[in-house]
Design a protein around this motif. Structure first.
Motif, mmCIF file in Angstrom:
data_model
loop_
_atom_site.group_PDB
_atom_site.id
_atom_site.type_symbol
_atom_site.label_atom_id
_atom_site.label_comp_id
_atom_site.label_asym_id
_atom_site.label_seq_id
_atom_site.Cartn_x
_atom_site.Cartn_y
_atom_site.Cartn_z
ATOM 1 N N GLY A 1 0.750 -1.186 -0.121
ATOM 2 C CA GLY A 1 -0.043 -0.119 -0.078
ATOM 3 C C GLY A 1 0.784 1.264 -0.100
ATOM 4 N N LEU A 2 2.001 1.217 0.812
ATOM 5 C CA LEU A 2 2.764 2.333 0.700
ATOM 6 C C LEU A 2 3.609 2.682 -0.528
ATOM 7 C CD1 LEU A 2 4.374 4.552 2.441
ATOM 8 C CD2 LEU A 2 5.886 2.819 3.152
ATOM 9 N N LEU A 3 4.113 1.719 -1.135
ATOM 10 C CA LEU A 3 4.669 1.796 -2.539
ATOM 11 C C LEU A 3 3.692 2.037 -3.556
ATOM 12 C CD1 LEU A 3 7.137 1.439 -4.296
ATOM 13 C CD2 LEU A 3 6.531 -0.792 -4.792
ATOM 14 N N GLU A 4 2.592 1.781 -3.504
ATOM 15 C CA GLU A 4 1.471 2.040 -4.634
ATOM 16 C C GLU A 4 1.149 3.569 -4.461
ATOM 17 O OE1 GLU A 4 -2.402 2.978 -6.280
ATOM 18 O OE2 GLU A 4 -1.928 2.742 -3.761
ATOM 19 N N THR A 5 0.988 3.953 -3.186
ATOM 20 C CA THR A 5 0.451 5.409 -2.976
ATOM 21 C C THR A 5 1.393 6.396 -3.319
ATOM 22 O OG1 THR A 5 -0.814 4.730 -0.965
ATOM 23 C CG2 THR A 5 0.124 7.051 -1.050
ATOM 24 N N LEU A 6 3.000 6.030 -3.197
ATOM 25 C CA LEU A 6 3.903 6.806 -3.566
ATOM 26 C C LEU A 6 4.275 6.915 -5.099
ATOM 27 C CD1 LEU A 6 6.410 5.910 -0.859
ATOM 28 C CD2 LEU A 6 5.189 8.258 -1.187
ATOM 29 N N ILE A 7 3.989 5.560 -5.585
ATOM 30 C CA ILE A 7 4.394 5.602 -7.202
ATOM 31 C C ILE A 7 3.287 6.241 -8.076
ATOM 32 C CG2 ILE A 7 3.300 3.282 -7.405
ATOM 33 C CD1 ILE A 7 5.926 2.677 -9.230
ATOM 34 N N ARG A 8 2.143 6.273 -7.277
ATOM 35 C CA ARG A 8 0.899 6.672 -8.197
ATOM 36 C C ARG A 8 1.103 8.117 -8.435
ATOM 37 N NH1 ARG A 8 -4.012 4.952 -9.427
ATOM 38 N NH2 ARG A 8 -3.892 2.859 -8.129
ATOM 39 N N GLN A 9 1.850 8.926 -7.509
ATOM 40 C CA GLN A 9 2.132 10.492 -7.792
ATOM 41 C C GLN A 9 3.456 10.703 -7.498
ATOM 42 O OE1 GLN A 9 -1.235 13.123 -6.106
ATOM 43 N NE2 GLN A 9 -2.080 11.072 -5.013
ATOM 44 N N PRO A 10 4.280 10.620 -8.421
ATOM 45 C CA PRO A 10 5.810 10.646 -8.498
ATOM 46 C C PRO A 10 6.002 12.089 -8.374
ATOM 47 C CG PRO A 10 5.106 10.000 -10.723
ATOM 48 C CD PRO A 10 4.117 9.944 -9.734
#
Length: 232
Positions: free
Chosen positions: A163-172
């Motif tokens: 969940g953390l990686l998905e959140t960050l990578i969604r809005q670089p």
């Protein structure tokens, strides 16, 4: 629709019975184990959606059980709600460091625990319905299959790390505060410490290996995923 399955690993018989009864009343299929060894076995046999795991178990404590659940491909994606009689910050961080998804300190209201269970399962269902794929700088996040690959190599991430990686990578390029990451990646109703995000980030960076620097620390604010275009 099949009932969500919950495994309760708790050596206090009276508490286990209370949890079993109330979670069954909520419509879940439950099973109770009183030892860590049996809990690990039942997790593999029954493949529960969520494990309610006591930290202070004899012989094999909850930290070791959680560590083994995360290490086994057959159980690593199960949600883990850890129970403990300890409320100190260090104990909470220790639980998250081995992959627990949430944490409830004893004594607690059964209603609070029921809500924590609902929140975790809602978060998992929400992740499963988005069904998109994000790709950036060698990392692919597949929400539908709940998989992350790095240069076509499958990564073994906990649900919270995912969940953390998905959140960050969604809005670089966007800087997220720790509280925002708790809301977006762990669920807005997660009862966790902001410091816990640092534990997840360290673990995630370790798994990203040579790509660890894609998750950048912004001092005094939080974290961001490096923007491939025009990142400073």
């Amino acid at each position: 629709m099949a009932k969500p399955k919950i495994l309760i690993v708790e050596d206090d018989r009276s508490l286990a019975e209370v949890l079993d009864y109330n979670l069954r009343q909520d419509g879940y299929e439950t099973h109770v184990s009183s030892t860590g060894q049996d809990g690990l076995l039942q997790a593999k046999l029954r493949t529960p959606d969520l494990v309610v795991l006591d930290l202070m178990l004899p012989i094999m404590d909850g930290l070791e059980i959680c560590r083994r659940l995360r290490a086994d491909p057959a159980t690593r994606e199960m949600l883990v709600l850890m129970l403990t009689a300890k409320s100190e910050e260090t104990d909470q961080v220790a639980g998250f460091s081995v992959g627990a998804d949430d944490y409830v300190a004893k004594p607690f209201s059964v209603k609070v625990l029921q809500e924590r269970v609902r929140a975790l399962l809602r978060r998992r269902r929400g992740a499963a319905t988005k069904g998109d794929v994000l790709v950036s700088q060698g990392i692919m996040v597949d929400r539908e299959r709940h998989r992350v690959t790095l240069d076509q190599r499958l990564l073994d991430l906990t649900p919270s790390e995912f969940g953390l990686l998905e959140t960050l990578i969604r809005q670089p390029g966007r800087v997220f505060s720790r509280s925002e990451l708790i809301d977006a990646a762990l669920g807005g109703d997660s009862l966790v410490l902001e410091r816990t995000i640092d534990v997840h980030v360290r673990a995630l960076r370790k798994k990203l290996d040579a790509h660890a620097d894609l998750i950048e620390t912004v001092r005094g604010v939080g974290y961001r995923f490096r923007d491939p275009v025009g990142a400073s």
